[in-house]
Design an enzyme around this catalytic site. Structure first.
Site, PDB file in Angstrom:
ATOM      1  N   ARG A  49     -20.803   5.539   1.088  1.00 54.12           N
ATOM      2  CA  ARG A  49     -20.973   6.656   0.148  1.00 54.12           C
ATOM      3  C   ARG A  49     -21.785   6.406  -1.017  1.00 54.12           C
ATOM      4  O   ARG A  49     -21.833   5.494  -1.699  1.00 54.12           O
ATOM      5  CB  ARG A  49     -19.368   7.235  -0.371  1.00 54.12           C
ATOM      6  CG  ARG A  49     -19.560   8.148  -1.348  1.00 54.12           C
ATOM      7  CD  ARG A  49     -19.665   9.568  -0.716  1.00 54.12           C
ATOM      8  NE  ARG A  49     -19.535  10.828  -1.781  1.00 54.12           N
ATOM      9  CZ  ARG A  49     -20.007  11.918  -1.285  1.00 54.12           C
ATOM     10  NH1 ARG A  49     -20.181  12.261  -0.051  1.00 54.12           N
ATOM     11  NH2 ARG A  49     -19.645  12.871  -2.054  1.00 54.12           N
ATOM     12  N   LEU A  52      24.168   6.400  10.146  1.00 53.28           N
ATOM     13  CA  LEU A  52      24.908   5.943   9.000  1.00 53.28           C
ATOM     14  C   LEU A  52      24.982   7.235   8.033  1.00 53.28           C
ATOM     15  O   LEU A  52      25.878   7.776   7.618  1.00 53.28           O
ATOM     16  CB  LEU A  52      24.415   4.670   8.464  1.00 53.28           C
ATOM     17  CG  LEU A  52      24.963   4.445   7.075  1.00 53.28           C
ATOM     18  CD1 LEU A  52      26.545   4.169   7.308  1.00 53.28           C
ATOM     19  CD2 LEU A  52      24.317   3.397   6.306  1.00 53.28           C
ATOM     20  N   GLN A  79      -7.634   8.708  -3.655  1.00 51.69           N
ATOM     21  CA  GLN A  79      -8.437   9.132  -4.936  1.00 51.69           C
ATOM     22  C   GLN A  79      -9.840   8.535  -4.488  1.00 51.69           C
ATOM     23  O   GLN A  79     -10.741   9.122  -5.101  1.00 51.69           O
ATOM     24  CB  GLN A  79      -7.601   8.484  -6.247  1.00 51.69           C
ATOM     25  CG  GLN A  79      -8.468   8.776  -7.337  1.00 51.69           C
ATOM     26  CD  GLN A  79      -8.086  10.423  -7.864  1.00 51.69           C
ATOM     27  OE1 GLN A  79      -7.078  10.768  -7.205  1.00 51.69           O
ATOM     28  NE2 GLN A  79      -8.906  10.626  -8.796  1.00 51.69           N
ATOM     29  N   ILE A 115      18.562  11.629  11.055  1.00 51.25           N
ATOM     30  CA  ILE A 115      18.789  10.415  12.072  1.00 51.25           C
ATOM     31  C   ILE A 115      17.447  10.544  12.792  1.00 51.25           C
ATOM     32  O   ILE A 115      16.999  11.366  13.598  1.00 51.25           O
ATOM     33  CB  ILE A 115      19.948  10.615  13.054  1.00 51.25           C
ATOM     34  CG1 ILE A 115      21.148  10.909  12.295  1.00 51.25           C
ATOM     35  CG2 ILE A 115      19.894   9.745  14.079  1.00 51.25           C
ATOM     36  CD1 ILE A 115      21.427   9.714  11.217  1.00 51.25           C
ATOM     37  N   GLU A 156      16.282   3.422   4.085  1.00 50.12           N
ATOM     38  CA  GLU A 156      17.148   2.001   4.132  1.00 50.12           C
ATOM     39  C   GLU A 156      17.628   1.683   2.530  1.00 50.12           C
ATOM     40  O   GLU A 156      17.556   0.572   2.253  1.00 50.12           O
ATOM     41  CB  GLU A 156      15.846   0.912   4.633  1.00 50.12           C
ATOM     42  CG  GLU A 156      15.222   1.151   5.848  1.00 50.12           C
ATOM     43  CD  GLU A 156      16.057   1.034   7.068  1.00 50.12           C
ATOM     44  OE1 GLU A 156      17.566   0.854   6.943  1.00 50.12           O
ATOM     45  OE2 GLU A 156      15.886   0.761   8.202  1.00 50.12           O
TER      46      GLU A 156
END
Length: 380
Positions: A265, A123, A334, A155, A361
């Site tokens: 962590r 398109l 982050q 495309i 879209e």
């Protein structure tokens, strides 16, 4: 109101999610490095009925838009780039199923459903992005067929796919002069530009589709002359849901990676999960994704039931879900700190991939325009 999935829908989601975890996630980084779509994986997905999801059951799976949203959310948990390409293929299959002749359906749908043939949608043009109705690619009558000239840009699958649904001008300026035409790869006059260098979706080949005196038979006209733009817009309602689902699934993967990372962590003698400020961030991320999920599934239900406000809800869902998903993925990066910036942890790829979901879209600015116009019309 019943928000529960049926047993069948839960099973559909589980099958797709298991496939994503086992067959997609472990290879996503390699596909990106190789800059190549995995044809074998697409064929496996076709074997699960996911290449013609909402094509009628004589040639496809005959599932609903809500079912499709569940599938694409689950698959994108493994890789949003490959999953989003599958969404485009499904859009083309739906267009042929919905608007094609019986001959076109019989010729193409079995091949698309099995992934023997892969399809792309054309398109956008270099001079008409959001203003899609201003496209200039022409399809002029030529004997018993059409002669196509023009260029399509951005495309997905250009050069990889076997079939292209091309929106081309067959008549007057504006949307009513646009028709949809099927162009097979290998047709004389069809060529492709160089692969675009992109921020994300790197496994997907993206390039220009060039039509230079490209002649196709008259039988390649999809549906009626002058109806192509309306077909394209109808296709985009479902496409917006699918691309939102792809963003949602990847964002969920980013959140899950963050929870696992924070459990392992330590900082200042404590696990990161023990810091209240970070707990609040996780809570906000979870809330955003749950809200997005409910909104997306409601919009899919409206499209399935042909509700009069379905287009508005598809636009709102696309805007909300893709924005929320990108924010969650960005926050996941982050929370990983410097490790989030490294490819080994898989977060930076999700952030890069999801950024384009706010653009394609129909940009999220266009989604706001659609929503505002519908709202104002309701109160006129």
């Amino acid at each position: 109101m019943d928000f529960a999935l049926t047993d069948e829908q839960s099973q559909i989601f589980t099958v797709a999610r298991d496939f994503a975890v086992e067959k997609m996630a472990p290879h996503a980084a390699r596909w990106e490095e190789e800059k190549a779509l995995p044809r074998d994986v697409l064929t496996e997905l076709a074997g699960l009925g996911m290449a013609a999801i909402y094509v009628r059951d004589d040639h496809g799976s005959g599932l609903s838009r809500l079912d499709a949203a569940l599938i694409f959310e689950a698959l994108s948990y493994g890789d949003p780039s490959v999953s989003a390409f599958l969404s485009i293929h499904n859009m083309v299959a739906w267009m042929i199923d919905s608007f094609g002749s019986q001959e076109q359906r019989a010729e193409w749908l079995p091949k698309l459903a099995s992934m023997e043939k892969v399809a792309s949608y054309c398109l956008t043009e270099p001079g008409s992005g959001s203003d899609a109705a201003a496209l200039r690619t022409s399809a002029k009558p030529d004997g018993n067929g059409y002669l196509l000239n023009g260029t399509k840009s951005f495309i997905s699958g250009a050069g990889f796919s076997d079939l292209y649904v091309v929106m081309a001008r067959t008549g007057e300026a504006g949307p009513k002069g646009i028709s949809a035409i099927l162009v097979e790869n290998g047709t004389e006059g069809l060529s492709f530009g160089a692969l675009e260098k992109k921020m994300g979706w790197i496994a997907q080949p993206t390039a220009e589709v060039r039509l230079d005196g490209c002649r196709v038979p008259g039988g390649n006209l999809l549906g009626e002359v002058g109806k192509g733009f309306s077909y394209a817009m109808m296709g985009l309602d479902g496409g917006r849901l699918n691309i939102s689902a792809c963003a949602l699934g990847a964002a969920q993967a980013a959140l899950d990676k963050s929870v696992a990372y924070m459990r392992d962590r330590q900082a200042f003698g404590k696990n990161l999960t023990e810091f209240q400020a970070l707990q609040f961030r996780l809570a906000d991320m979870e809330t955003q994704l749950q809200a997005a999920r409910i909104f997306l599934r409601q919009a899919a239900w409206k499209l399935d039931t042909k509700a009069p406000d379905a287009t508005k809800h598809c636009a709102m869902a696309k805007r909300f879900v893709t924005d929320a998903s990108f924010e969650v993925a960005n926050m996941a990066l982050q929370l990983h700190g410097g490790y989030g910036y490294l490819a080994d942890y898989g977060i930076e790829k999700i952030v890069r991939d999801l950024r384009v979901h706010q653009i394609l879209e129909g940009t999220n600015e266009i989604m706001r325009m659609i929503t505002a116009r519908a709202l104002l019309a309701e109160h006129s």
